[in-house]
Design a protein around this motif. Structure first.
Motif, mmCIF file in Angstrom:
data_model
loop_
_atom_site.group_PDB
_atom_site.id
_atom_site.type_symbol
_atom_site.label_atom_id
_atom_site.label_comp_id
_atom_site.label_asym_id
_atom_site.label_seq_id
_atom_site.Cartn_x
_atom_site.Cartn_y
_atom_site.Cartn_z
ATOM 1 N N GLY A 489 55.705 47.903 36.148
ATOM 2 C CA GLY A 489 55.585 46.523 35.676
ATOM 3 C C GLY A 489 55.329 45.547 36.820
ATOM 4 O O GLY A 489 54.545 44.600 36.688
ATOM 5 N N GLU A 490 55.998 45.776 37.962
ATOM 6 C CA GLU A 490 55.785 44.923 39.136
ATOM 7 C C GLU A 490 54.342 45.045 39.626
ATOM 8 O O GLU A 490 53.702 44.050 39.998
ATOM 9 N N LEU A 491 53.820 46.262 39.630
ATOM 10 C CA LEU A 491 52.437 46.463 40.088
ATOM 11 C C LEU A 491 51.453 45.777 39.148
ATOM 12 O O LEU A 491 50.473 45.155 39.598
ATOM 13 N N ILE A 492 51.702 45.906 37.840
ATOM 14 C CA ILE A 492 50.812 45.262 36.868
ATOM 15 C C ILE A 492 50.845 43.750 37.036
ATOM 16 O O ILE A 492 49.805 43.071 36.994
ATOM 17 N N GLU A 493 52.030 43.186 37.265
ATOM 18 C CA GLU A 493 52.140 41.744 37.446
ATOM 19 C C GLU A 493 51.410 41.297 38.715
ATOM 20 O O GLU A 493 50.765 40.237 38.736
ATOM 21 N N THR A 494 51.473 42.099 39.755
ATOM 22 C CA THR A 494 50.745 41.773 40.990
ATOM 23 C C THR A 494 49.240 41.755 40.738
ATOM 24 O O THR A 494 48.533 40.836 41.177
ATOM 25 N N GLU A 495 48.752 42.773 40.023
ATOM 26 C CA GLU A 495 47.328 42.802 39.690
ATOM 27 C C GLU A 495 46.942 41.599 38.833
ATOM 28 O O GLU A 495 45.875 40.997 39.026
ATOM 29 N N ARG A 496 47.820 41.245 37.895
ATOM 30 C CA ARG A 496 47.525 40.120 37.012
ATOM 31 C C ARG A 496 47.367 38.832 37.815
ATOM 32 O O ARG A 496 46.437 38.045 37.600
ATOM 33 N N GLN A 497 48.275 38.597 38.746
ATOM 34 C CA GLN A 497 48.196 37.386 39.561
ATOM 35 C C GLN A 497 46.945 37.393 40.450
ATOM 36 O O GLN A 497 46.338 36.347 40.703
ATOM 37 N N GLU A 498 46.557 38.577 40.908
ATOM 38 C CA GLU A 498 45.369 38.673 41.741
ATOM 39 C C GLU A 498 44.107 38.344 40.949
ATOM 40 O O GLU A 498 43.200 37.666 41.446
ATOM 41 N N PHE A 499 44.042 38.816 39.694
ATOM 42 C CA PHE A 499 42.901 38.487 38.841
ATOM 43 C C PHE A 499 42.808 36.973 38.624
ATOM 44 O O PHE A 499 41.716 36.392 38.638
ATOM 45 N N LEU A 502 41.429 35.384 41.763
ATOM 46 C CA LEU A 502 39.984 35.581 41.870
ATOM 47 C C LEU A 502 39.232 34.656 40.914
ATOM 48 O O LEU A 502 38.149 34.148 41.253
ATOM 49 N N ARG A 503 39.807 34.417 39.737
ATOM 50 C CA ARG A 503 39.164 33.480 38.796
ATOM 51 C C ARG A 503 39.189 32.064 39.348
ATOM 52 O O ARG A 503 38.186 31.328 39.277
ATOM 53 N N ASP A 504 40.330 31.679 39.908
ATOM 54 C CA ASP A 504 40.451 30.323 40.456
ATOM 55 C C ASP A 504 39.493 30.101 41.625
ATOM 56 O O ASP A 504 39.031 28.972 41.857
ATOM 57 N N GLU A 505 39.208 31.174 42.354
ATOM 58 C CA GLU A 505 38.261 31.055 43.470
ATOM 59 C C GLU A 505 36.818 31.208 43.010
ATOM 60 O O GLU A 505 35.906 31.245 43.827
ATOM 61 N N ARG A 506 36.619 31.337 41.693
ATOM 62 C CA ARG A 506 35.303 31.442 41.071
ATOM 63 C C ARG A 506 34.573 32.718 41.482
ATOM 64 O O ARG A 506 33.338 32.800 41.422
ATOM 65 N N ARG A 507 35.312 33.753 41.896
ATOM 66 C CA ARG A 507 34.687 35.032 42.236
ATOM 67 C C ARG A 507 34.481 35.885 40.986
ATOM 68 O O ARG A 507 33.692 36.824 40.993
ATOM 69 N N ILE A 508 35.217 35.623 39.932
ATOM 70 C CA ILE A 508 34.970 36.188 38.603
ATOM 71 C C ILE A 508 35.091 35.051 37.601
ATOM 72 O O ILE A 508 35.764 34.046 37.873
ATOM 73 N N ASP A 509 34.430 35.189 36.457
ATOM 74 C CA ASP A 509 34.522 34.120 35.455
ATOM 75 C C ASP A 509 35.680 34.404 34.486
ATOM 76 O O ASP A 509 36.328 35.457 34.543
ATOM 77 N N ASP A 510 35.910 33.456 33.589
ATOM 78 C CA ASP A 510 37.042 33.569 32.666
ATOM 79 C C ASP A 510 36.902 34.756 31.725
ATOM 80 O O ASP A 510 37.887 35.433 31.400
ATOM 81 N N GLU A 511 35.683 35.031 31.290
ATOM 82 C CA GLU A 511 35.493 36.139 30.364
ATOM 83 C C GLU A 511 35.843 37.469 31.020
ATOM 84 O O GLU A 511 36.511 38.320 30.412
ATOM 85 N N MET A 512 35.426 37.650 32.279
ATOM 86 C CA MET A 512 35.758 38.881 32.976
ATOM 87 C C MET A 512 37.268 38.972 33.208
ATOM 88 O O MET A 512 37.876 40.043 33.086
ATOM 89 N N MET A 513 37.890 37.840 33.566
ATOM 90 C CA MET A 513 39.330 37.848 33.785
ATOM 91 C C MET A 513 40.071 38.254 32.511
ATOM 92 O O MET A 513 41.011 39.054 32.546
ATOM 93 N N ARG A 514 39.648 37.719 31.351
ATOM 94 C CA ARG A 514 40.307 38.075 30.090
ATOM 95 C C ARG A 514 40.150 39.566 29.799
ATOM 96 O O ARG A 514 41.077 40.213 29.303
ATOM 97 N N THR A 515 38.969 40.123 30.095
ATOM 98 C CA THR A 515 38.761 41.564 29.880
ATOM 99 C C THR A 515 39.706 42.385 30.747
ATOM 100 O O THR A 515 40.345 43.340 30.284
ATOM 101 N N LEU A 516 39.808 42.004 32.030
ATOM 102 C CA LEU A 516 40.687 42.736 32.947
ATOM 103 C C LEU A 516 42.153 42.579 32.564
ATOM 104 O O LEU A 516 42.939 43.540 32.619
ATOM 105 N N LEU A 517 42.526 41.365 32.173
ATOM 106 C CA LEU A 517 43.920 41.136 31.777
ATOM 107 C C LEU A 517 44.271 41.892 30.498
ATOM 108 O O LEU A 517 45.406 42.368 30.342
ATOM 109 N N ARG A 518 43.317 42.007 29.602
ATOM 110 C CA ARG A 518 43.591 42.733 28.361
ATOM 111 C C ARG A 518 43.891 44.210 28.644
ATOM 112 O O ARG A 518 44.760 44.803 28.028
ATOM 113 N N ARG A 519 43.154 44.800 29.609
ATOM 114 C CA ARG A 519 43.434 46.193 29.963
ATOM 115 C C ARG A 519 44.863 46.329 30.493
ATOM 116 O O ARG A 519 45.594 47.255 30.141
#
Length: 534
Positions: A489-499, A502-519
């Motif tokens: 769970g800690e690892l998943i939360e770390t990945e979630r915050q990283e996604f 990356l969205r806030d830095e505009r390196r990925i868009d919101d749609e891609m972030m939602r796809t990654l977060l859904r996984r």
């Protein structure tokens, strides 16, 4: 807008109180009813009146459907005799006996009106029974019997009420006519359920869009109830039959639908159950206002009489219904060996009444067919209300203490985990063999790392349950499996915050972030469900 605010406030307050109940040793139904009684006279609280035309066709079907989905068809079939004796036999017995005794003890109630009261207070509540069984971890057989009784008894009570009401309002009713109406309602409700269950299941397995499948899932209880009532059959039985069939075959539905469906129904049940019990307590002002010529002291005396009768009559039925069949049948005696007096004691005391009794009482017409006032209607409402409150508060609050005093055998957590581990091991072994079979086909060829990943998943699944039986970490008190899940769970939360970064830095868009977060959400949800089941 003003009309919507009281409803929003009711649902919101119900959710808050039910949520708070999870942090207390008090069951949510009891806390909600008590809160309703207290809030009923607070300044500014709207006057909520329970409408049977909303409760019976719109609230009862989804609650019964969910209870049927979660019930075990195989367990109910194995306990069909005690379930039928309680859900049909006891309800009819209580209707007649409570009605006759109330008529003798309360002269103001004519026999026909007393029988109406008997039918109204006869059925224990489905939601209360399920909540008690779930919270107190009763022995499996007792839980099954209480759940089975609560699924069917409303149909018996509603039919008995209709027969008694016809006599009370002067429409004319005979024993033969009552038996015929009961048979038509029961057989018709079962028949409607049998007709609907297969095509509804076919639709659920052939719709490919999860949103459409879940929309269908929400509509099913209302469709079954309305279809049965349209042909003057029991809508309750139709809902239960459909729910049991769909629940028994739920595994055949697409996994995405099951994931969404479980969450949606859990929320619907939480809101409906919470709102219903708060609404029960809020009926106090309306019930007291209707007493009219009956003094409060006199009415409370009558209420105590009815409460004692309801509790006593249940025990008078439960004990003979438990011990006479084994005496008369060797087959029953062999199948139910080891049943002691403790089980019927718990079943007898677990007869809390609920919203169905109040809804039926509120549906009593004000006038008979001759235009005269219905005899003692307001007194019947008051006695129903006090019986519901009395059973919920007195029996509900003392049931845990009674269970502890009787020292009922608790489910063996170690044995349950061992059985789960053995089942998982067999399933993983079968999947492993299937994987070997699939990989022998050239069309399924995989690179070695991917093949190994599939085998690792199976191995992890097989070992997870056994790890719960393993040693406990001395510092944290966790098993190895618990620690694994926490770290995952800690690892998943770390990945979630990283996604998100990356969205806030505009390196990925919101749609891609939602796809990654859904996984990640699906992976975490799967881990949570495994932990919750354990």
């Amino acid at each position: 807008m003003d009309d919507a605010l009281p409803l929003v406030a009711l649902v919101a307050a119900s959710a808050v109180i039910a949520g708070a109940a999870r942090r207390t040793p008090v069951a949510a139904p009891l806390l909600l009813v008590t809160a309703g009684l207290v809030c009923a006279y607070l300044p500014g609280v709207p006057h909520y009146v329970l409408d049977p035309h909303i409760v019976l066709p719109l609230v009862l079907p989804p609650l019964l459907h969910l209870a049927a989905l979660d019930a075990s068809y195989l367990d109910l079939r194995a306990n069909a005799r005690p379930v039928a004796l309680l859900s049909v036999g006891y309800v009819l017995f209580a209707t007649v006996v409570v009605g006759l005794l109330v008529h003798l003890l309360i002269p103001e109630l004519p026999l026909t009106a007393a029988l109406v009261l008997g039918a109204v207070v006869a059925p224990p509540d489905a939601v209360a029974a399920t909540a008690v069984a779930r919270r107190l971890r009763l022995p499996h057989r007792i839980t099954t019997i209480l759940q089975g009784e609560s699924l069917v008894n409303d149909a018996t009570a509603i039919t008995a009420y209709k027969v008694a009401l016809a006599a009370a309002v002067g429409e004319g009713a005979s024993w033969a006519g009552g038996i015929r109406e009961f048979a038509v309602a029961a057989l018709g409700g079962v028949a409607v359920g049998l007709v609907l269950m297969v095509p509804l299941h076919w639709l659920r397995t052939h719709l490919r869009e999860p949103l459409l499948q879940n929309t269908l899932s929400l509509l099913i209880p209302f469709v079954a109830y309305a279809a049965a009532e349209q042909v003057h059959a029991s809508g309750v039985l139709a809902v239960v039959v459909v729910g049991l069939y769909l629940g028994h075959r739920r595994w055949q539905v697409d996994f995405a639908t099951r994931l969404q469906e479980g969450a949606v129904w859990k929320m619907v049940a939480f809101l409906l159950e919470s709102t219903v019990f708060l609404l029960i307590g809020l009926q106090l002002p309306y019930v007291l206002e209707g007493l009219g010529d009956h003094g409060v002291a006199q009415a409370l005396g009558y209420a105590l009489v009815v409460f004692v009768l309801v509790v006593a009559v249940r025990y008078i039925w439960v004990f003979p219904a438990t011990f006479l069949p084994p005496l008369l049948s060797a087959r029953v005696r062999e199948r139910e060996a080891g049943v002691t007096w403790k089980a019927p004691t718990i079943v007898g005391w677990a007869g809390m009444r609920g919203v169905v009794s109040l809804a039926i009482a509120f549906s009593i017409p004000r006038l008979t067919t001759a235009g005269d006032p219905f005899p003692a209607r307001n007194l019947i409402l008051f006695l129903t209300f006090t019986t519901v409150i009395g059973t919920l508060v007195v029996q509900g609050m003392t049931l845990p203490a009674l269970i502890r005093a009787l020292r009922l055998p608790q489910p063996d957590a170690q044995a349950e985990t061992l059985a789960e581990a053995q089942a998982q091991s067999e399933a993983s072994r079968a999947a492993d063999e299937r994987l070997d079979e699939l990989l022998r086909d050239g069309r399924n060829a995989l690179p070695e790392p991917l093949e190994q990943r599939l085998r690792t998943v199976l191995e992890r699944r097989r070992n997870a349950v056994w790890e719960r039986l393993g040693a406990v970490n001395e510092e944290t008190g966790e098993t190895a499996d618990t620690t694994y899940r926490r770290l995952a769970g800690e690892l998943i939360e770390t990945e979630r915050q990283e996604f998100v970064r990356l969205r806030d830095e505009r390196r990925i868009d919101d749609e891609m972030m939602r796809t990654l977060l859904r996984r990640l959400d699906l992976e975490e949800a799967a881990a949570y469900r495994e932990e919750d089941a354990s």
